[in-house]
Design a protein around this motif. Structure first.
Motif, PDB file in Angstrom:
ATOM      1  N   SER A  99      43.567  46.642  43.634  1.00  0.00           N
ATOM      2  CA  SER A  99      43.335  45.471  42.791  1.00  0.00           C
ATOM      3  C   SER A  99      44.682  44.931  42.339  1.00  0.00           C
ATOM      4  CB  SER A  99      42.479  45.847  41.580  1.00  0.00           C
ATOM      5  OG  SER A  99      43.206  46.714  40.717  1.00  0.00           O
ATOM      6  N   LEU A 100      44.674  43.755  41.742  1.00  0.00           N
ATOM      7  CA  LEU A 100      45.938  43.135  41.333  1.00  0.00           C
ATOM      8  C   LEU A 100      46.626  43.888  40.206  1.00  0.00           C
ATOM      9  CD1 LEU A 100      45.054  39.333  41.539  1.00  0.00           C
ATOM     10  CD2 LEU A 100      45.957  40.857  43.310  1.00  0.00           C
ATOM     11  N   ASN A 101      45.897  44.788  39.539  1.00  0.00           N
ATOM     12  CA  ASN A 101      46.527  45.584  38.484  1.00  0.00           C
ATOM     13  C   ASN A 101      46.913  46.980  38.964  1.00  0.00           C
ATOM     14  OD1 ASN A 101      44.136  46.941  38.632  1.00  0.00           O
ATOM     15  ND2 ASN A 101      43.435  46.442  36.561  1.00  0.00           N
ATOM     16  N   GLY A 102      46.744  47.228  40.289  1.00  0.00           N
ATOM     17  CA  GLY A 102      47.217  48.484  40.859  1.00  0.00           C
ATOM     18  C   GLY A 102      46.180  49.576  41.000  1.00  0.00           C
ATOM     19  N   PRO A 126      34.022  43.533  47.005  1.00  0.00           N
ATOM     20  CA  PRO A 126      33.703  42.114  46.746  1.00  0.00           C
ATOM     21  C   PRO A 126      34.781  41.176  47.292  1.00  0.00           C
ATOM     22  CG  PRO A 126      33.507  43.452  44.746  1.00  0.00           C
ATOM     23  CD  PRO A 126      34.191  44.299  45.766  1.00  0.00           C
ATOM     24  N   SER A 127      34.383  39.960  47.595  1.00  0.00           N
ATOM     25  CA  SER A 127      35.321  38.939  48.036  1.00  0.00           C
ATOM     26  C   SER A 127      36.256  38.581  46.878  1.00  0.00           C
ATOM     27  CB  SER A 127      34.559  37.702  48.511  1.00  0.00           C
ATOM     28  OG  SER A 127      35.440  36.683  48.891  1.00  0.00           O
ATOM     29  N   ALA A 128      37.558  38.777  47.087  1.00  0.00           N
ATOM     30  CA  ALA A 128      38.538  38.525  46.020  1.00  0.00           C
ATOM     31  C   ALA A 128      39.943  38.724  46.581  1.00  0.00           C
ATOM     32  CB  ALA A 128      38.297  39.460  44.830  1.00  0.00           C
ATOM     33  N   ASN A 129      40.942  38.540  45.725  1.00  0.00           N
ATOM     34  CA  ASN A 129      42.335  38.777  46.093  1.00  0.00           C
ATOM     35  C   ASN A 129      42.715  40.222  45.780  1.00  0.00           C
ATOM     36  OD1 ASN A 129      43.389  36.095  46.956  1.00  0.00           O
ATOM     37  ND2 ASN A 129      42.735  35.492  44.904  1.00  0.00           N
ATOM     38  N   TYR A 130      43.445  40.841  46.707  1.00  0.00           N
ATOM     39  CA  TYR A 130      43.869  42.230  46.555  1.00  0.00           C
ATOM     40  C   TYR A 130      45.314  42.369  47.033  1.00  0.00           C
ATOM     41  CZ  TYR A 130      38.836  43.039  46.144  1.00  0.00           C
ATOM     42  OH  TYR A 130      37.519  42.997  45.754  1.00  0.00           O
ATOM     43  N   ILE A 131      45.795  43.612  47.027  1.00  0.00           N
ATOM     44  CA  ILE A 131      47.118  43.924  47.541  1.00  0.00           C
ATOM     45  C   ILE A 131      47.005  45.132  48.468  1.00  0.00           C
ATOM     46  CG2 ILE A 131      49.430  44.763  46.955  1.00  0.00           C
ATOM     47  CD1 ILE A 131      49.254  43.175  44.371  1.00  0.00           C
ATOM     48  N   LEU A 132      47.635  45.030  49.647  1.00  0.00           N
ATOM     49  CA  LEU A 132      47.723  46.154  50.579  1.00  0.00           C
ATOM     50  C   LEU A 132      49.019  46.901  50.322  1.00  0.00           C
ATOM     51  CD1 LEU A 132      46.666  44.814  54.102  1.00  0.00           C
ATOM     52  CD2 LEU A 132      45.479  46.542  52.759  1.00  0.00           C
ATOM     53  N   PHE A 160      43.393  38.523  50.964  1.00  0.00           N
ATOM     54  CA  PHE A 160      42.121  38.004  50.466  1.00  0.00           C
ATOM     55  C   PHE A 160      41.007  38.532  51.362  1.00  0.00           C
ATOM     56  CE2 PHE A 160      38.625  34.956  50.300  1.00  0.00           C
ATOM     57  CZ  PHE A 160      38.416  34.906  48.930  1.00  0.00           C
ATOM     58  N   VAL A 161      39.974  39.095  50.748  1.00  0.00           N
ATOM     59  CA  VAL A 161      38.835  39.644  51.492  1.00  0.00           C
ATOM     60  C   VAL A 161      37.697  38.629  51.482  1.00  0.00           C
ATOM     61  CG1 VAL A 161      37.104  41.474  51.593  1.00  0.00           C
ATOM     62  CG2 VAL A 161      39.472  42.020  50.972  1.00  0.00           C
TER      63      VAL A 161
END
Length: 251
Positions: A99-102, A126-132, A160-161
């Motif tokens: 998630s964007l908060n790690g 869920p469809s959203a923004n993430y970080i790999l 983005f998923v």
């Protein structure tokens, strides 16, 4: 006038500040914080696996890389595979979706061959923004693998998923207003799923989010879901005159 060809190649986009004397200072994230502060760019439009830079630190092979089959390089669809390249991963290295908060949302690693990881995001995300980012999990402790201090290396990639729609559920959702004689509840469900339907004779088929058939039920208005693992499922209700498709979440 110099040829623009001199600018073709692989580069990094990153923020910086320039003082009154023309000195440039690169702005980098504070160590330990979960921020993407560098992105790769290829001006030639060649494959992102191209490794044609001379400097060892600026070679593309030094950076975390992503390769998808989508028009948007930084987007993937649930249940579709994509590739991630990581520099010198250890035997315990995995690729994680954060998630964007790690927070680690999912280990997306399917398999790996040397530095290349085959990855897939499940339908439960869920469809959203993430970080790999690469990580290791030792004794239930997740450790994100960060670039060495002082090195200008890409070690996190935004992603983005997109939600998979193999059942054409978007169109099905639009048709719900004309199907007032069918209701599934509660949703999400933990044990018993109830069906409100006007037809007397019907069949219920349950599928995984990827289309795998799980079981079939006949003329029952209560469905026991305790044997289903948590996740997204597709319910198909077949009557003499109609066929309905619904999406449920098992908690």
């Amino acid at each position: 006038m110099q040829s623009l060809r001199q600018y073709l190649g692989n580069y990094i986009i990153q923020p910086y500040v320039k003082d009154s004397e023309g000195n440039i200072s690169i702005i980098e994230r504070v160590p330990g914080t979960f921020i993407v502060d560098k992105l790769p760019i290829n001006i030639t439009g060649n494959s992102i696996w191209n490794k044609n830079l001379s400097s060892s630190e600026l070679q593309l092979s030094s950076h975390l890389q992503l390769k998808t089959n989508q028009d948007n390089r930084y987007a993937v669809t649930q249940e579709s595979t994509f590739m991630v390249f990581a520099l010198q991963p250890s035997t315990d290295t995995r690729i994680g979706l954060f998630s964007l908060n790690g927070t680690l949302m999912e280990d997306v690693t399917v398999s790996r061959k040397k530095n290349t990881f085959i990855c897939k995001v499940s339908a439960n995300i869920p469809s959203a923004n993430y970080i790999l980012a690469p990580f290791e999990n030792k004794n239930q402790i997740v450790k994100i693998i960060e670039r060495p201090s002082g090195k200008s290396i890409i070690d996190k990639i935004p992603l983005f998923v997109n939600e998979s729609d193999i059942w054409n559920l978007k169109n099905m959702e639009a048709q719900k207003t004309t199907e007032g004689n069918l209701t599934l509840f509660p949703n999400p469900v933990t044990d018993l799923l109830s069906l409100k339907i006007s037809e007397k004779r019907f069949f219920i088929e349950i599928y995984s989010s990827t289309g795998e058939f799980i079981k079939k039920i006949e003329n029952k208005k209560e469905i026991n879901t305790q044997d289903l693992i948590p996740g997204l499922y597709i319910i198909k209700i077949i009557t003499d005159n109609n066929e309905y498709i619904r999406k449920i979440i098992k908690k």
